[in-house]
Write a protein that holds these residues in place. Structure first.
Motif, mmCIF file in Angstrom:
data_model
loop_
_atom_site.group_PDB
_atom_site.id
_atom_site.type_symbol
_atom_site.label_atom_id
_atom_site.label_comp_id
_atom_site.label_asym_id
_atom_site.label_seq_id
_atom_site.Cartn_x
_atom_site.Cartn_y
_atom_site.Cartn_z
ATOM 1 N N GLY A 120 0.789 -1.222 0.000
ATOM 2 C CA GLY A 120 0.000 0.000 0.000
ATOM 3 C C GLY A 120 0.819 1.269 0.000
ATOM 4 N N SER A 121 2.143 1.134 -0.010
ATOM 5 C CA SER A 121 2.984 2.329 0.049
ATOM 6 C C SER A 121 3.128 2.955 -1.336
ATOM 7 C CB SER A 121 4.358 1.991 0.623
ATOM 8 O OG SER A 121 5.001 1.033 -0.187
ATOM 9 N N SER A 122 3.614 4.181 -1.335
ATOM 10 C CA SER A 122 3.886 4.877 -2.580
ATOM 11 C C SER A 122 5.374 4.708 -2.853
ATOM 12 C CB SER A 122 3.543 6.351 -2.407
ATOM 13 O OG SER A 122 3.070 6.858 -3.622
ATOM 14 N N GLU A 123 5.711 4.318 -4.069
ATOM 15 C CA GLU A 123 7.112 4.026 -4.380
ATOM 16 C C GLU A 123 7.639 5.001 -5.411
ATOM 17 O OE1 GLU A 123 9.975 3.161 -3.388
ATOM 18 O OE2 GLU A 123 9.150 1.241 -2.756
ATOM 19 N N THR A 124 8.897 5.416 -5.221
ATOM 20 C CA THR A 124 9.533 6.316 -6.178
ATOM 21 C C THR A 124 10.461 5.520 -7.093
ATOM 22 O OG1 THR A 124 9.486 8.010 -4.481
ATOM 23 C CG2 THR A 124 10.847 8.442 -6.393
ATOM 24 N N PHE A 125 10.325 5.748 -8.387
ATOM 25 C CA PHE A 125 11.149 5.074 -9.386
ATOM 26 C C PHE A 125 11.932 6.115 -10.182
ATOM 27 C CE2 PHE A 125 7.451 2.404 -8.670
ATOM 28 C CZ PHE A 125 7.965 1.119 -8.625
ATOM 29 N N SER A 126 13.064 5.706 -10.726
ATOM 30 C CA SER A 126 13.789 6.539 -11.693
ATOM 31 C C SER A 126 14.065 5.693 -12.920
ATOM 32 C CB SER A 126 15.119 7.032 -11.115
ATOM 33 O OG SER A 126 14.902 7.969 -10.082
ATOM 34 N N LEU A 127 13.817 6.265 -14.083
ATOM 35 C CA LEU A 127 14.104 5.574 -15.339
ATOM 36 C C LEU A 127 15.124 6.412 -16.092
ATOM 37 C CD1 LEU A 127 12.949 3.052 -17.001
ATOM 38 C CD2 LEU A 127 11.805 4.786 -18.379
ATOM 39 N N TYR A 128 16.274 5.797 -16.392
ATOM 40 C CA TYR A 128 17.323 6.494 -17.151
ATOM 41 C C TYR A 128 17.228 6.090 -18.624
ATOM 42 C CZ TYR A 128 20.022 7.738 -12.902
ATOM 43 O OH TYR A 128 20.452 8.257 -11.700
ATOM 44 N N VAL A 129 17.174 7.079 -19.508
ATOM 45 C CA VAL A 129 17.162 6.808 -20.949
ATOM 46 C C VAL A 129 18.134 7.755 -21.642
ATOM 47 C CG1 VAL A 129 14.778 5.948 -21.020
ATOM 48 C CG2 VAL A 129 15.208 8.395 -21.315
ATOM 49 N N ASP A 130 18.409 7.453 -22.898
ATOM 50 C CA ASP A 130 19.259 8.316 -23.715
ATOM 51 C C ASP A 130 18.424 9.526 -24.149
ATOM 52 O OD1 ASP A 130 20.791 9.543 -25.672
ATOM 53 O OD2 ASP A 130 21.473 7.641 -26.548
ATOM 54 N N GLU A 163 21.159 14.083 -16.116
ATOM 55 C CA GLU A 163 22.238 13.678 -15.209
ATOM 56 C C GLU A 163 23.393 13.109 -16.019
ATOM 57 O OE1 GLU A 163 23.043 10.269 -11.896
ATOM 58 O OE2 GLU A 163 21.019 11.078 -11.932
ATOM 59 N N GLY A 164 24.439 13.910 -16.143
ATOM 60 C CA GLY A 164 25.640 13.434 -16.839
ATOM 61 C C GLY A 164 25.378 12.904 -18.235
ATOM 62 N N GLY A 165 24.521 13.622 -18.985
ATOM 63 C CA GLY A 165 24.264 13.205 -20.363
ATOM 64 C C GLY A 165 23.218 12.120 -20.504
ATOM 65 N N ARG A 166 22.578 11.704 -19.386
ATOM 66 C CA ARG A 166 21.457 10.760 -19.454
ATOM 67 C C ARG A 166 20.206 11.506 -18.982
ATOM 68 N NH1 ARG A 166 21.679 6.285 -22.088
ATOM 69 N NH2 ARG A 166 20.638 4.955 -20.576
ATOM 70 N N LEU A 167 19.042 11.114 -19.499
ATOM 71 C CA LEU A 167 17.800 11.723 -19.048
ATOM 72 C C LEU A 167 17.205 10.829 -17.962
ATOM 73 C CD1 LEU A 167 15.471 13.789 -19.288
ATOM 74 C CD2 LEU A 167 14.481 12.302 -21.042
ATOM 75 N N ARG A 168 16.991 11.413 -16.774
ATOM 76 C CA ARG A 168 16.416 10.645 -15.666
ATOM 77 C C ARG A 168 14.974 11.085 -15.439
ATOM 78 N NH1 ARG A 168 18.817 12.401 -10.668
ATOM 79 N NH2 ARG A 168 16.795 13.008 -9.856
ATOM 80 N N LEU A 169 14.063 10.132 -15.576
ATOM 81 C CA LEU A 169 12.643 10.396 -15.364
ATOM 82 C C LEU A 169 12.274 9.849 -13.989
ATOM 83 C CD1 LEU A 169 11.674 9.049 -18.887
ATOM 84 C CD2 LEU A 169 11.562 11.456 -18.233
ATOM 85 N N ASP A 170 11.934 10.742 -13.057
ATOM 86 C CA ASP A 170 11.545 10.317 -11.709
ATOM 87 C C ASP A 170 10.020 10.300 -11.621
ATOM 88 O OD1 ASP A 170 14.213 10.313 -11.027
ATOM 89 O OD2 ASP A 170 14.152 12.208 -9.912
ATOM 90 N N PHE A 171 9.464 9.233 -11.080
ATOM 91 C CA PHE A 171 7.999 9.165 -10.961
ATOM 92 C C PHE A 171 7.604 8.306 -9.769
ATOM 93 C CE2 PHE A 171 9.456 5.886 -13.860
ATOM 94 C CZ PHE A 171 8.751 4.745 -13.493
ATOM 95 N N GLN A 172 6.359 8.477 -9.327
ATOM 96 C CA GLN A 172 5.850 7.734 -8.172
ATOM 97 C C GLN A 172 4.634 6.904 -8.573
ATOM 98 O OE1 GLN A 172 4.947 10.663 -5.183
ATOM 99 N NE2 GLN A 172 7.092 11.150 -4.817
ATOM 100 N N ILE A 173 4.555 5.704 -8.022
ATOM 101 C CA ILE A 173 3.365 4.863 -8.225
ATOM 102 C C ILE A 173 2.960 4.306 -6.873
ATOM 103 C CG2 ILE A 173 2.463 2.736 -9.272
ATOM 104 C CD1 ILE A 173 4.202 3.266 -11.695
#
Length: 215
Positions: A120-130, A163-173
């Motif tokens: 039932g908790s809310s979780e934070t994720f990060s997705l790194y893409v080019d 972040e250092g030439g990578r795109l970091r997408l932070d999101f919560q679910i």
């Protein structure tokens, strides 16, 4: 006649941290500037040994390969020290036919499953893409309304960082919330989202899209 030959046992590729991605793929991860190959989130730990970090090679719409890294229980792309959260699956899935036409999905859907510290908790994720794939959000379908929402936008508590030439997408679910595909607060989050490009609307802030219209 003779009996049929036994079916060959499928060859299972080594997956040291049981995150559903073979070591061989995780070893190819491209991280932020200065990170060793195989360390997609630049925390100086090889992804193949980290259950909370998974990296795979996605196929782009132009059929080239691109490195994608997912972090669960993420604080700015790094794993929280006390975390027991883990990724159990990370795969690329085809884009559904009912996807809004306005969304350009260069790497289709990033589909994952993660087990959390608490149900039932809310979780934070990060997705790194080019950044070259041109994504300006991480779009997930709201299971209640059917609307595709950019979770990596401030209205949803997310953000996008270079972040250092990578795109970091932070999101919560939230476990059991509208973006958890299993819809149950069972200590696991299942989601399929698109690191995608939405041509921005007149106001320049597209966080929700429904049938190709902005709200």
């Amino acid at each position: 006649g003779g009996s049929p030959a036994p079916a060959p046992t499928p060859h299972k590729e080594p997956d040291t941290d049981s995150d559903g991605v073979p070591d061989a793929q995780e070893n190819l991860a491209i991280g932020p500037a200065g990170a060793a190959v195989g360390d997609g989130n630049g925390d100086n730990v090889q992804d193949r040994t980290q259950a909370a970090v998974a990296s795979y090679s996605a196929t782009t719409s132009s059929s080239s390969s691109t490195s994608v890294t997912l972090v669960v229980d993420s604080q700015d792309g790094k794993v929280t020290a006390s975390s027991t959260a883990r990724i159990t699956s990370l795969v690329q899935k085809a884009t559904p036919t009912q996807m809004p036409r306005a969304l350009e999905t260069p790497i289709a859907l990033t589909s994952f499953k993660a087990t959390l510290d608490a149900a039932g908790s809310s979780e934070t994720f990060s997705l790194y893409v080019d950044p070259k794939i041109g994504a300006n959000g991480y779009w997930v379908q709201d299971g209640t309304t059917g609307t595709w929402v950019n979770l990596a936008s401030s209205p949803y508590g997310g953000k996008m960082v270079n972040e250092g030439g990578r795109l970091r997408l932070d999101f919560q679910i939230k476990d059991g919330g509208p973006f958890d595909a299993d819809s149950t607060a069972d200590g696991a989050v299942t989601a399929s989202g698109a690191a995608a490009k939405m041509p921005l609307s007149v106001t320049g802030q597209a966080s929700v899209v429904h049938d190709g219209f902005w709200f």
